[in-house]
Design a protein around this motif. Structure first.
Motif, mmCIF file in Angstrom:
data_model
loop_
_atom_site.group_PDB
_atom_site.id
_atom_site.type_symbol
_atom_site.label_atom_id
_atom_site.label_comp_id
_atom_site.label_asym_id
_atom_site.label_seq_id
_atom_site.Cartn_x
_atom_site.Cartn_y
_atom_site.Cartn_z
ATOM 1 N N VAL A 136 -51.010 53.793 25.028
ATOM 2 C CA VAL A 136 -50.483 54.878 24.352
ATOM 3 C C VAL A 136 -49.788 54.343 25.222
ATOM 4 O O VAL A 136 -49.549 54.362 26.403
ATOM 5 N N LYS A 137 -48.331 53.567 24.640
ATOM 6 C CA LYS A 137 -46.869 53.165 25.232
ATOM 7 C C LYS A 137 -45.272 54.102 24.795
ATOM 8 O O LYS A 137 -46.177 54.824 23.969
ATOM 9 N N TYR A 138 -45.041 53.625 25.205
ATOM 10 C CA TYR A 138 -43.321 54.201 24.513
ATOM 11 C C TYR A 138 -42.133 53.970 25.464
ATOM 12 O O TYR A 138 -42.274 52.387 26.109
ATOM 13 N N ALA A 139 -40.991 53.672 24.622
ATOM 14 C CA ALA A 139 -39.761 52.884 24.062
ATOM 15 C C ALA A 139 -38.437 54.398 24.035
ATOM 16 O O ALA A 139 -39.267 55.649 23.904
ATOM 17 N N THR A 140 -37.541 53.886 24.447
ATOM 18 C CA THR A 140 -36.421 55.597 24.877
ATOM 19 C C THR A 140 -34.977 54.690 24.080
ATOM 20 O O THR A 140 -35.233 53.888 24.515
ATOM 21 N N LYS B 299 -43.723 50.535 31.633
ATOM 22 C CA LYS B 299 -44.797 51.170 32.391
ATOM 23 C C LYS B 299 -45.917 51.213 31.001
ATOM 24 O O LYS B 299 -44.959 51.879 30.404
ATOM 25 N N ARG B 300 -47.064 51.172 30.882
ATOM 26 C CA ARG B 300 -48.248 52.139 29.890
ATOM 27 C C ARG B 300 -48.380 53.281 30.500
ATOM 28 O O ARG B 300 -48.504 53.999 31.522
ATOM 29 N N LEU B 301 -48.040 54.623 29.385
ATOM 30 C CA LEU B 301 -48.527 55.851 29.816
ATOM 31 C C LEU B 301 -49.945 55.944 29.763
ATOM 32 O O LEU B 301 -50.531 56.893 30.489
#
Ligand SMILES: *[C@@H]1O[C@H](CO)[C@@H](O)[C@H](O)[C@H]1NC(C)=O
Ligand SMILES: *[C@@H]1O[C@H](CO)[C@@H](O)[C@H](O)[C@H]1NC(C)=O
Ligand SMILES: *[C@@H]1O[C@H](CO)[C@@H](O)[C@H](O)[C@H]1NC(C)=O
Ligand SMILES: *[C@@H]1O[C@H](CO)[C@@H](O)[C@H](O)[C@H]1NC(C)=O
Ligand SMILES: *[C@@H]1O[C@H](CO)[C@@H](O)[C@H](O)[C@H]1NC(C)=O
Length: 348
Positions: A270-274, A287-289
């Motif tokens: 799980v990754k994220y971008a903002t 960072k990877r969640l």
């Protein structure tokens, strides 16, 4: 209402592994996740893949993929409910929230990743991906409308997104923006047309698996203009990015959660971008969640995040071993947001 739900829901979790592209082919680690001090909690020890979270009238609802659940052809969508986010009850598979399918689908369609929102007129829209009748190797994204979270939902006769020439569309995920606009994010299933390897797409030339964002009319079912690309896979992502989930924090930052790697392998994560704009550009967090090994998890992925009063709640799946074989069980966690950073609430 709760009494009806309690009667309707029975713990009935007969899970049989299936040999589909989503079948587990890796052995879960012997350490069993879900220990008290971990911020992630295993709440359904059965096959409940791609969970989507909805809070309505004091009840938590989680919808899930049903194709590998052992009830294939009987229930299109799985549903579990909880009064407190801790105790979850899996509904009987005979209470299918989506009993009928639209004409654009093959019967007994391989139905994945249901996602539900409540529109301004208080009706509910259930989005899902299923096998297109005109291109049976592909999934497309459709919608259905219902009066309550548990359905029954009435399917629309045509799909919302059906780019079969580039692999189809899967993993629909809706968001109502701060101005009331409805958007649907989904993944173009490009690895479905890949040249082989992990999830069919690690043998060059690699196919794109873009995450698209489609603005919708207030009915939640009519596209408004063309979709925009908000993310695509990079070399580090491996075969794909998929399972988008989009939220807007109280600070006005859009978080696009997604999974990369291959769902069948320990590489799934799980990754994220903002972004400060819902249409992007989205900047990936360094960072990877979540990844394999965190808290003993194997191949965690497919998150769904929802705000409940001051708390941010999350559900996701990870691979576990059951008496019926390896399945994707549902986990919960609480998140804390600080500007463009997301982290686990250790108190959850
Ligand atoms: C909300 O739940 C309460 C208690 O179960 C029930 O009496 C009420 O009818 C529900 N309201 C709606 C809008 O579903
Ligand atoms: C969950 O349900 C069990 C059995 O009904 C009960 O003993 C327990 O207190 C519940 N847990 C919470 C946190 O409500
Ligand atoms: C299948 O139908 C959808 C619309 O329902 C269309 O967008 C798509 O291009 C069609 N694919 C093929 C291979 O005919
Ligand atoms: C977001 O970006 C779109 C496309 O560039 C632009 O039209 C829109 O005005 C932006 N919205 C905000 C709130 O900045
Ligand atoms: C948010 O992050 C900043 C920068 O890392 C830190 O200084 C601040 O204490 C954090 N705020 C909270 C509420 O954790």
């Amino acid at each position: 209402m709760l009494v009806i739900i309690a009667v309707v829901c029975a713990v009935l979790a007969i899970v049989l592994p299936r040999k589909t592209r989503d079948s587990p082919i890796v052995t879960p680690p012997s350490a069993s996740p879900g220990t008290e001090h971990w911020p992630c909690r295993e709440v359904l020890h059965s096959n409940f893949p791609d969970p989507n979270l909805l809070r309505h009238n004091g009840t938590w609802y989680a919808f899930a993929t049903n194709n590998a659940a052992g009830h294939f052809g009987l229930s299109h969508v799985q549903l579990a409910t909880s009064p407190d986010f801790v105790n979850w009850t899996l509904c009987d598979y005979t209470e299918d929230p989506l009993p009928k399918l639209g004409d654009w689908l093959v019967p007994k369609s391989n139905l994945w990743a249901p996602n539900v929102l409540q529109r301004a007129d208080s009706k509910f829209v259930l989005y899902y991906a299923a096998t297109a009748a005109n291109a049976t190797g592909n999934h497309c994204v459709g919608a259905a409308v219902g009066d309550s979270p548990q359905g029954p939902y009435d399917p629309l006769p045509t799909p919302l997104a059906c780019p079969t020439e580039i692999g189809g569309a899967i993993d629909p995920s809706s968001i109502i923006d701060s101005d009331g606009s409805i958007y649907l994010a989904y993944k173009v299933d490009g690895n479905n047309r890949g040249n082989g390897g992990d999830c069919e797409n690690t043998v060059p030339p690699l196919k794109d698996t873009p995450i698209l964002l489609q603005k919708l009319e207030q009915d939640g079912t009519t596209p408004l203009g063309p979709p925009v690309k908000i993310l695509d896979r990079t070399y580090e992502d491996g075969p794909l990015v998929e399972a988008p989930n989009l939220i807007r924090t109280v600070e006005g930052i859009y978080f696009l959660f997604f999974s990369s790697g291959c769902t069948r392998l320990p590489s799934y994560d799980v990754k994220y971008a903002t972004s400060s704009n819902i249409t992007g550009p989205y900047v990936r967090s360094p960072k990877r969640l979540l990844k394999t090994g965190d808290m003993g998890l194997l191949a965690p992925g497919s998150v769904s995040v929802t705000q409940d009063k001051s708390k941010w709640r999350m559900v996701f799946h990870a691979r576990v071993k059951t008496d019926f074989g390896g399945v994707r069980a549902m986990y919960t966690a609480n998140l804390i947001f600080n500007k463009t950073d997301a982290s686990f609430d250790p108190a959850s």
